[in-house]
Design a protein around this motif. Structure first.
Motif, PDB file in Angstrom:
ATOM      1  N   PHE A 120      24.493  39.658  51.351  1.00 13.80           N
ATOM      2  CA  PHE A 120      24.324  39.988  52.763  1.00 13.80           C
ATOM      3  C   PHE A 120      25.145  41.224  53.115  1.00 13.80           C
ATOM      4  O   PHE A 120      26.357  41.248  52.876  1.00 13.80           O
ATOM      5  CB  PHE A 120      24.782  38.826  53.649  1.00 13.80           C
ATOM      6  N   ARG A 121      24.503  42.227  53.686  1.00 10.01           N
ATOM      7  CA  ARG A 121      25.227  43.382  54.247  1.00 10.01           C
ATOM      8  C   ARG A 121      25.364  43.116  55.746  1.00 10.01           C
ATOM      9  O   ARG A 121      24.478  43.421  56.532  1.00 10.01           O
ATOM     10  CB  ARG A 121      24.460  44.662  53.949  1.00 10.01           C
ATOM     11  N   LEU A 122      26.481  42.503  56.104  1.00 14.14           N
ATOM     12  CA  LEU A 122      26.645  41.960  57.449  1.00 14.14           C
ATOM     13  C   LEU A 122      26.601  43.032  58.527  1.00 14.14           C
ATOM     14  O   LEU A 122      25.982  42.839  59.577  1.00 14.14           O
ATOM     15  CB  LEU A 122      27.966  41.184  57.524  1.00 14.14           C
ATOM     16  N   ARG A 123      27.258  44.155  58.301  1.00 15.10           N
ATOM     17  CA  ARG A 123      27.326  45.198  59.327  1.00 15.10           C
ATOM     18  C   ARG A 123      25.959  45.832  59.586  1.00 15.10           C
ATOM     19  O   ARG A 123      25.615  46.144  60.729  1.00 15.10           O
ATOM     20  CB  ARG A 123      28.334  46.274  58.936  1.00 15.10           C
ATOM     21  N   GLU A 124      25.203  46.042  58.521  1.00 14.48           N
ATOM     22  CA  GLU A 124      23.896  46.681  58.672  1.00 14.48           C
ATOM     23  C   GLU A 124      22.807  45.692  59.048  1.00 14.48           C
ATOM     24  O   GLU A 124      21.691  46.090  59.372  1.00 14.48           O
ATOM     25  CB  GLU A 124      23.499  47.391  57.375  1.00 14.48           C
ATOM     26  N   GLY A 125      23.104  44.386  58.956  1.00 14.42           N
ATOM     27  CA  GLY A 125      22.096  43.387  59.257  1.00 14.42           C
ATOM     28  C   GLY A 125      20.988  43.358  58.226  1.00 14.42           C
ATOM     29  O   GLY A 125      19.803  43.325  58.573  1.00 14.42           O
ATOM     30  N   LEU A 126      21.390  43.335  56.938  1.00 12.97           N
ATOM     31  CA  LEU A 126      20.420  43.340  55.853  1.00 12.97           C
ATOM     32  C   LEU A 126      20.798  42.299  54.805  1.00 12.97           C
ATOM     33  O   LEU A 126      21.970  42.009  54.605  1.00 12.97           O
ATOM     34  CB  LEU A 126      20.332  44.728  55.208  1.00 12.97           C
ATOM     35  N   MET A 127      19.797  41.770  54.119  1.00 11.75           N
ATOM     36  CA  MET A 127      20.029  40.740  53.110  1.00 11.75           C
ATOM     37  C   MET A 127      18.964  40.840  52.021  1.00 11.75           C
ATOM     38  O   MET A 127      17.895  41.406  52.224  1.00 11.75           O
ATOM     39  CB  MET A 127      19.960  39.349  53.749  1.00 11.75           C
ATOM     40  N   VAL A 128      19.292  40.292  50.855  1.00 15.63           N
ATOM     41  CA  VAL A 128      18.292  40.142  49.803  1.00 15.63           C
ATOM     42  C   VAL A 128      17.618  38.792  50.014  1.00 15.63           C
ATOM     43  O   VAL A 128      18.297  37.769  50.152  1.00 15.63           O
ATOM     44  CB  VAL A 128      18.932  40.225  48.403  1.00 15.63           C
ATOM     45  N   GLU A 129      16.298  38.799  50.044  1.00 16.98           N
ATOM     46  CA  GLU A 129      15.555  37.607  50.482  1.00 16.98           C
ATOM     47  C   GLU A 129      15.817  36.375  49.624  1.00 16.98           C
ATOM     48  O   GLU A 129      15.977  35.268  50.143  1.00 16.98           O
ATOM     49  CB  GLU A 129      14.064  37.915  50.490  1.00 16.98           C
ATOM     50  N   LEU A 130      15.872  36.546  48.299  1.00 20.93           N
ATOM     51  CA  LEU A 130      16.119  35.424  47.404  1.00 20.93           C
ATOM     52  C   LEU A 130      17.354  35.696  46.557  1.00 20.93           C
ATOM     53  O   LEU A 130      17.576  36.827  46.099  1.00 20.93           O
ATOM     54  CB  LEU A 130      14.911  35.177  46.490  1.00 20.93           C
ATOM     55  N   PRO A 135      26.692  45.227  44.875  1.00 23.61           N
ATOM     56  CA  PRO A 135      27.029  46.469  45.579  1.00 23.61           C
ATOM     57  C   PRO A 135      28.300  46.341  46.412  1.00 23.61           C
ATOM     58  O   PRO A 135      28.768  45.238  46.688  1.00 23.61           O
ATOM     59  CB  PRO A 135      25.804  46.687  46.472  1.00 23.61           C
ATOM     60  N   ALA A 136      28.843  47.468  46.809  1.00 21.36           N
ATOM     61  CA  ALA A 136      30.018  47.488  47.686  1.00 21.36           C
ATOM     62  C   ALA A 136      29.609  47.101  49.107  1.00 21.36           C
ATOM     63  O   ALA A 136      28.443  47.209  49.499  1.00 21.36           O
ATOM     64  CB  ALA A 136      30.646  48.879  47.676  1.00 21.36           C
ATOM     65  N   GLY A 137      30.591  46.627  49.869  1.00 21.43           N
ATOM     66  CA  GLY A 137      30.360  46.307  51.278  1.00 21.43           C
ATOM     67  C   GLY A 137      29.372  45.191  51.504  1.00 21.43           C
ATOM     68  O   GLY A 137      28.538  45.256  52.413  1.00 21.43           O
ATOM     69  N   CYS A 138      29.475  44.145  50.700  1.00 21.19           N
ATOM     70  CA  CYS A 138      28.470  43.083  50.727  1.00 21.19           C
ATOM     71  C   CYS A 138      29.131  41.709  50.632  1.00 21.19           C
ATOM     72  O   CYS A 138      30.057  41.513  49.847  1.00 21.19           O
ATOM     73  CB  CYS A 138      27.525  43.297  49.549  1.00 21.19           C
ATOM     74  N   LEU A 139      28.667  40.759  51.450  1.00 23.60           N
ATOM     75  CA  LEU A 139      29.105  39.377  51.315  1.00 23.60           C
ATOM     76  C   LEU A 139      28.303  38.731  50.191  1.00 23.60           C
ATOM     77  O   LEU A 139      27.067  38.716  50.215  1.00 23.60           O
ATOM     78  CB  LEU A 139      28.878  38.605  52.623  1.00 23.60           C
ATOM     79  N   LYS A 165      22.950  41.364  62.812  1.00 25.70           N
ATOM     80  CA  LYS A 165      24.067  42.271  62.506  1.00 25.70           C
ATOM     81  C   LYS A 165      25.380  41.678  62.983  1.00 25.70           C
ATOM     82  O   LYS A 165      25.450  40.988  63.989  1.00 25.70           O
ATOM     83  CB  LYS A 165      23.860  43.620  63.182  1.00 25.70           C
ATOM     84  N   PHE A 166      26.448  41.996  62.240  1.00 26.92           N
ATOM     85  CA  PHE A 166      27.812  41.623  62.636  1.00 26.92           C
ATOM     86  C   PHE A 166      28.655  42.899  62.611  1.00 26.92           C
ATOM     87  O   PHE A 166      29.112  43.334  61.560  1.00 26.92           O
ATOM     88  CB  PHE A 166      28.375  40.566  61.681  1.00 26.92           C
TER      89      PHE A 166
END
Length: 261
Positions: free
Chosen positions: A167-177, A202-206, A259-260
């Motif tokens: 999850f890329r929380l700041r950008e509001g993006l995620m990998v679906e599976l 990747p960097a910056g990712c939960l 987004k967070f």
């Protein structure tokens, strides 16, 4: 509607609500809809819990391939509740913005999805998760069967599946599976040798790391998976926010989410 339990009432009757607390009758007046006043703090907490529940839904979606249709309300609420606590510690009241560190979601670790069949009851040593440069390493220690790794009755094989939800929380993006890797062990092995699962992240990712134990038996039709609402061992074993900022240097397809910032 109020019910009589012994000599005490429980429920609502007219404008009153009856409760039984420590064997005593408690009576209070009903609140009319819309009359409860919320403070700014309670409104903010309510919004944050809603955001946590939204993120929890996305977490469950990423694990659909490993844990289909087995998230009941209790498990879903546990995930949302833990996410709410984690997000609460990351949000600065002065600015209203989030600040995420590597261990911001550490309290998610060891969260069992099914309390009736916890991973910890089957596996004495939950896999350890660590970050080495741009790799997430999940280390499985040596386990002795059956003392440290148990097989339920009739099962003779177990697939240990490790999955990573991104999850890329700041950008509001995620990998679906979730990305996943697995190993298969047999009941007659006696020893489960140490093993490393390695994921490039990747960097910056939960990164939420989950482990599932998929036990199987065999019948006249072949292998049969032993997995249902009563027996479905799965838990979160790691939660790490990778340092740095996402560089856009991977081939993953990212989907929109909340987004967070």
């Amino acid at each position: 509607m109020a019910k009589l339990i012994g000599n005490l009432l429980s429920g609502s009757l007219g404008p009153y609500v009856f409760r039984i607390v420590n064997g005593k009758q408690i009576v209070s007046r009903k609140e009319a809809p819309g009359t409860r006043k919320q403070t700014l703090a309670t409104k903010a907490a309510s919004r944050l819990f809603g955001d946590a529940a939204n993120l929890g839904t996305q977490v469950r979606k990423t694990l659909a391939a490993q844990y289909p249709d087995l998230f009941d309300r209790i498990a879903s609420n546990k995930i949302s509740g833990h996410l709410f606590k984690a997000l609460s510690t990351c949000k600065y009241p002065q600015t209203g913005h989030f600040e995420f560190g590597e261990d911001s979601f550490a309290l998610m670790e060891r969260l069992e999805f099914n309390p009736g069949s916890p991973v910890s009851s089957m596996m004495a040593k939950i896999p350890h998760v660590g970050l080495m440069k741009n790799y997430l390493v999940v280390f499985l220690s040596e386990l002795v069967i059956p003392r440290e790794f148990k097989f339920p009755k009739k099962s003779i094989r177990c697939e240990i599946v490790v999955a990573v939800s991104l999850f890329r929380l700041r950008e509001g993006l995620m990998v679906e599976l979730a990305e996943h890797q697995s190993i298969v062990i047999e009941k007659d092995q006696v020893i489960v040798k140490p093993y490393e699962f390695k994921f490039e992240v990747p960097a910056g990712c939960l990164c939420l790391v989950t482990v599932f134990l998929n036990y199987s038996t065999v019948n006249k039709n072949g292998w049969l998976l032993i997995k249902d609402n009563d027996f479905s061992p799965g838990c979160i074993c790691g939660a790490i926010v990778t340092p740095g900022k996402y560089q856009g240097n991977d081939q993953r397809i990212w989907k929109k989410m909340i987004k967070f910032i």
